[in-house]
Motif scaffolding. Structure first.
Motif, PDB file in Angstrom:
ATOM      1  N   VAL A 179       0.839  -1.202   0.000  1.00  0.00           N
ATOM      2  CA  VAL A 179       0.000   0.000   0.000  1.00  0.00           C
ATOM      3  C   VAL A 179       0.874   1.253   0.000  1.00  0.00           C
ATOM      4  O   VAL A 179       1.624   1.482   0.952  1.00  0.00           O
ATOM      5  CB  VAL A 179      -0.923   0.020   1.242  1.00  0.00           C
ATOM      6  N   PRO A 180       0.765   2.080  -1.054  1.00  0.00           N
ATOM      7  CA  PRO A 180       1.481   3.355  -1.033  1.00  0.00           C
ATOM      8  C   PRO A 180       0.757   4.323  -0.095  1.00  0.00           C
ATOM      9  O   PRO A 180      -0.471   4.300   0.009  1.00  0.00           O
ATOM     10  CB  PRO A 180       1.394   3.828  -2.487  1.00  0.00           C
ATOM     11  N   VAL A 181       1.513   5.150   0.593  1.00  0.00           N
ATOM     12  CA  VAL A 181       0.937   6.092   1.550  1.00  0.00           C
ATOM     13  C   VAL A 181       1.246   7.514   1.097  1.00  0.00           C
ATOM     14  O   VAL A 181       2.355   7.812   0.655  1.00  0.00           O
ATOM     15  CB  VAL A 181       1.522   5.856   2.965  1.00  0.00           C
ATOM     16  N   GLY A 182       0.253   8.395   1.233  1.00  0.00           N
ATOM     17  CA  GLY A 182       0.480   9.800   0.961  1.00  0.00           C
ATOM     18  C   GLY A 182       0.529  10.161  -0.509  1.00  0.00           C
ATOM     19  O   GLY A 182       1.129  11.169  -0.862  1.00  0.00           O
ATOM     20  N   THR A 183      -0.097   9.373  -1.365  1.00  0.00           N
ATOM     21  CA  THR A 183      -0.127   9.729  -2.779  1.00  0.00           C
ATOM     22  C   THR A 183      -1.280  10.694  -3.028  1.00  0.00           C
ATOM     23  O   THR A 183      -2.200  10.805  -2.223  1.00  0.00           O
ATOM     24  CB  THR A 183      -0.299   8.479  -3.663  1.00  0.00           C
ATOM     25  N   GLU A 184      -1.245  11.362  -4.152  1.00  0.00           N
ATOM     26  CA  GLU A 184      -2.296  12.329  -4.484  1.00  0.00           C
ATOM     27  C   GLU A 184      -3.562  11.660  -5.004  1.00  0.00           C
ATOM     28  O   GLU A 184      -4.608  12.290  -5.057  1.00  0.00           O
ATOM     29  CB  GLU A 184      -1.767  13.326  -5.502  1.00  0.00           C
ATOM     30  N   CYS A 185      -3.464  10.404  -5.377  1.00  0.00           N
ATOM     31  CA  CYS A 185      -4.598   9.694  -5.965  1.00  0.00           C
ATOM     32  C   CYS A 185      -5.058   8.588  -5.009  1.00  0.00           C
ATOM     33  O   CYS A 185      -4.231   7.867  -4.461  1.00  0.00           O
ATOM     34  CB  CYS A 185      -4.176   9.090  -7.298  1.00  0.00           C
ATOM     35  N   PRO A 186      -6.375   8.442  -4.803  1.00  0.00           N
ATOM     36  CA  PRO A 186      -6.855   7.399  -3.900  1.00  0.00           C
ATOM     37  C   PRO A 186      -6.685   5.982  -4.461  1.00  0.00           C
ATOM     38  O   PRO A 186      -6.658   5.012  -3.721  1.00  0.00           O
ATOM     39  CB  PRO A 186      -8.336   7.734  -3.703  1.00  0.00           C
ATOM     40  N   SER A 187      -6.554   5.858  -5.780  1.00  0.00           N
ATOM     41  CA  SER A 187      -6.378   4.550  -6.409  1.00  0.00           C
ATOM     42  C   SER A 187      -4.904   4.161  -6.402  1.00  0.00           C
ATOM     43  O   SER A 187      -4.034   5.011  -6.610  1.00  0.00           O
ATOM     44  CB  SER A 187      -6.878   4.587  -7.854  1.00  0.00           C
ATOM     45  N   PHE A 188      -4.629   2.900  -6.145  1.00  0.00           N
ATOM     46  CA  PHE A 188      -3.243   2.451  -6.246  1.00  0.00           C
ATOM     47  C   PHE A 188      -3.131   1.172  -7.061  1.00  0.00           C
ATOM     48  O   PHE A 188      -2.248   0.347  -6.860  1.00  0.00           O
ATOM     49  CB  PHE A 188      -2.561   2.331  -4.874  1.00  0.00           C
ATOM     50  N   SER A 189      -4.014   1.024  -8.042  1.00  0.00           N
ATOM     51  CA  SER A 189      -3.979  -0.166  -8.892  1.00  0.00           C
ATOM     52  C   SER A 189      -2.684  -0.257  -9.690  1.00  0.00           C
ATOM     53  O   SER A 189      -2.192  -1.359  -9.947  1.00  0.00           O
ATOM     54  CB  SER A 189      -5.188  -0.203  -9.826  1.00  0.00           C
ATOM     55  N   SER A 190      -2.096   0.875 -10.065  1.00  0.00           N
ATOM     56  CA  SER A 190      -0.832   0.827 -10.810  1.00  0.00           C
ATOM     57  C   SER A 190       0.293   0.274  -9.939  1.00  0.00           C
ATOM     58  O   SER A 190       1.174  -0.440 -10.424  1.00  0.00           O
ATOM     59  CB  SER A 190      -0.459   2.206 -11.347  1.00  0.00           C
ATOM     60  N   VAL A 191       0.257   0.565  -8.646  1.00  0.00           N
ATOM     61  CA  VAL A 191       1.256   0.033  -7.721  1.00  0.00           C
ATOM     62  C   VAL A 191       1.085  -1.476  -7.592  1.00  0.00           C
ATOM     63  O   VAL A 191       2.061  -2.237  -7.633  1.00  0.00           O
ATOM     64  CB  VAL A 191       1.150   0.712  -6.339  1.00  0.00           C
ATOM     65  N   VAL A 192      -0.149  -1.930  -7.464  1.00  0.00           N
ATOM     66  CA  VAL A 192      -0.434  -3.367  -7.376  1.00  0.00           C
ATOM     67  C   VAL A 192       0.007  -4.055  -8.661  1.00  0.00           C
ATOM     68  O   VAL A 192       0.605  -5.131  -8.632  1.00  0.00           O
ATOM     69  CB  VAL A 192      -1.932  -3.618  -7.091  1.00  0.00           C
ATOM     70  N   SER A 193      -0.257  -3.433  -9.794  1.00  0.00           N
ATOM     71  CA  SER A 193       0.130  -4.014 -11.078  1.00  0.00           C
ATOM     72  C   SER A 193       1.642  -4.199 -11.166  1.00  0.00           C
ATOM     73  O   SER A 193       2.125  -5.248 -11.604  1.00  0.00           O
ATOM     74  CB  SER A 193      -0.358  -3.114 -12.216  1.00  0.00           C
ATOM     75  N   ARG A 194       2.416  -3.197 -10.731  1.00  0.00           N
ATOM     76  CA  ARG A 194       3.885  -3.328 -10.744  1.00  0.00           C
ATOM     77  C   ARG A 194       4.339  -4.436  -9.807  1.00  0.00           C
ATOM     78  O   ARG A 194       5.257  -5.206 -10.119  1.00  0.00           O
ATOM     79  CB  ARG A 194       4.543  -2.007 -10.357  1.00  0.00           C
ATOM     80  N   ALA A 195       3.695  -4.542  -8.653  1.00  0.00           N
ATOM     81  CA  ALA A 195       4.056  -5.594  -7.700  1.00  0.00           C
ATOM     82  C   ALA A 195       3.771  -6.967  -8.300  1.00  0.00           C
ATOM     83  O   ALA A 195       4.580  -7.894  -8.173  1.00  0.00           O
ATOM     84  CB  ALA A 195       3.291  -5.410  -6.392  1.00  0.00           C
ATOM     85  N   LEU A 196       2.642  -7.109  -8.960  1.00  0.00           N
ATOM     86  CA  LEU A 196       2.290  -8.393  -9.582  1.00  0.00           C
ATOM     87  C   LEU A 196       3.247  -8.766 -10.697  1.00  0.00           C
ATOM     88  O   LEU A 196       3.506  -9.947 -10.928  1.00  0.00           O
ATOM     89  CB  LEU A 196       0.859  -8.357 -10.105  1.00  0.00           C
ATOM     90  N   GLN A 197       3.785  -7.773 -11.387  1.00  0.00           N
ATOM     91  CA  GLN A 197       4.787  -8.057 -12.416  1.00  0.00           C
ATOM     92  C   GLN A 197       5.988  -8.770 -11.821  1.00  0.00           C
ATOM     93  O   GLN A 197       6.573  -9.654 -12.456  1.00  0.00           O
ATOM     94  CB  GLN A 197       5.224  -6.764 -13.111  1.00  0.00           C
ATOM     95  N   GLU A 198       6.357  -8.416 -10.582  1.00  0.00           N
ATOM     96  CA  GLU A 198       7.476  -9.091  -9.919  1.00  0.00           C
ATOM     97  C   GLU A 198       7.149 -10.564  -9.670  1.00  0.00           C
ATOM     98  O   GLU A 198       7.975 -11.433  -9.880  1.00  0.00           O
ATOM     99  CB  GLU A 198       7.839  -8.389  -8.609  1.00  0.00           C
ATOM    100  N   ALA A 199       5.946 -10.831  -9.211  1.00  0.00           N
ATOM    101  CA  ALA A 199       5.543 -12.223  -8.971  1.00  0.00           C
ATOM    102  C   ALA A 199       5.523 -12.994 -10.278  1.00  0.00           C
ATOM    103  O   ALA A 199       6.040 -14.112 -10.364  1.00  0.00           O
ATOM    104  CB  ALA A 199       4.173 -12.269  -8.293  1.00  0.00           C
ATOM    105  N   HIS A 200       4.950 -12.407 -11.301  1.00  0.00           N
ATOM    106  CA  HIS A 200       4.849 -13.062 -12.608  1.00  0.00           C
ATOM    107  C   HIS A 200       6.232 -13.290 -13.215  1.00  0.00           C
ATOM    108  O   HIS A 200       6.518 -14.372 -13.742  1.00  0.00           O
ATOM    109  CB  HIS A 200       3.976 -12.223 -13.539  1.00  0.00           C
ATOM    110  N   ARG A 201       7.080 -12.295 -13.133  1.00  0.00           N
ATOM    111  CA  ARG A 201       8.436 -12.360 -13.698  1.00  0.00           C
ATOM    112  C   ARG A 201       9.240 -13.507 -13.083  1.00  0.00           C
ATOM    113  O   ARG A 201      10.077 -14.108 -13.739  1.00  0.00           O
ATOM    114  CB  ARG A 201       9.145 -11.028 -13.450  1.00  0.00           C
ATOM    115  N   ASN A 202       8.968 -13.811 -11.832  1.00  0.00           N
ATOM    116  CA  ASN A 202       9.727 -14.855 -11.143  1.00  0.00           C
ATOM    117  C   ASN A 202       9.099 -16.234 -11.280  1.00  0.00           C
ATOM    118  O   ASN A 202       9.604 -17.207 -10.716  1.00  0.00           O
ATOM    119  CB  ASN A 202       9.894 -14.480  -9.678  1.00  0.00           C
ATOM    120  N   GLY A 203       7.981 -16.330 -11.987  1.00  0.00           N
ATOM    121  CA  GLY A 203       7.395 -17.626 -12.321  1.00  0.00           C
ATOM    122  C   GLY A 203       6.810 -18.393 -11.153  1.00  0.00           C
ATOM    123  O   GLY A 203       6.692 -19.620 -11.231  1.00  0.00           O
ATOM    124  N   ILE A 204       6.430 -17.716 -10.096  1.00  0.00           N
ATOM    125  CA  ILE A 204       5.843 -18.430  -8.965  1.00  0.00           C
ATOM    126  C   ILE A 204       4.327 -18.474  -9.114  1.00  0.00           C
ATOM    127  O   ILE A 204       3.734 -17.689  -9.847  1.00  0.00           O
ATOM    128  CB  ILE A 204       6.251 -17.800  -7.607  1.00  0.00           C
TER     129      ILE A 204
END
Length: 97
Positions: free
Chosen positions: A9-34
Motif C-alpha cells: 500500500v502506497p501512503v500519501g499519494t495524491e490519488c486514492p487509487s493504487f492499482s498501478s502500484v499493485v500491477s507493478r508488484a504483480l509483475q514481480e511475482a509473474h516475472r519470477n514464475g511463482i
C-alpha cells in the motif's frame, strides 16, 4: 512449501487509487514464475519461503517507482513442515462442511 500473503500500500499519494502500484508488484511475482492468486486486498504466493521473501521485497520496492515516498507492506506467512500445502488445499480444507 509456504504460502505468503502480501499487501502493498502506497501512503500519501495524491490519488486514492493504487492499482498501478499493485500491477507493478504483480509483475514481480509473474516475472519470477511463482504460483500466485490475486484477491481484492492482497496477493497470495506459493513456493519456497526464501524465494517468496525475495519476491516480496521486490514487490515492496516496486511500489516506490513513480514518485511514491512511503509504502506500507503487510506480509503473512503460513509454512507447514508436517506435509505439503497448496493454496487450493488450504482453501478446500477451510471450506469443507
Amino acid at each position: 512449501m509456504a504460502l505468503v500473503e502480501i499487501s502493498v500500500v502506497p501512503v500519501g499519494t495524491e490519488c486514492p487509487s493504487f492499482s498501478s502500484v499493485v500491477s507493478r508488484a504483480l509483475q514481480e511475482a509473474h516475472r519470477n514464475g511463482i504460483k500466485y492468486t490475486v484477491g481484492p486486498t492482497s496477493t497470495v504466493m506459493e513456493g519456497d519461503l526464501p524465494a517468496l521473501m525475495d519476491i516480496a521485497e521486490k514487490m515492496h520496492r516496486s511500489a516506490f517507482t513513480g514518485g511514491t515516498q512511503r509504502v506500507v507492506t503487510n506480509i503473512s506467512i503460513d509454512e507447514r513442515r508436517d506435509k505439503d500445502q497448496s493454496m487450493e488445499a488450504t482453501v478446500a480444507a477451510a471450506t469443507t462442511m
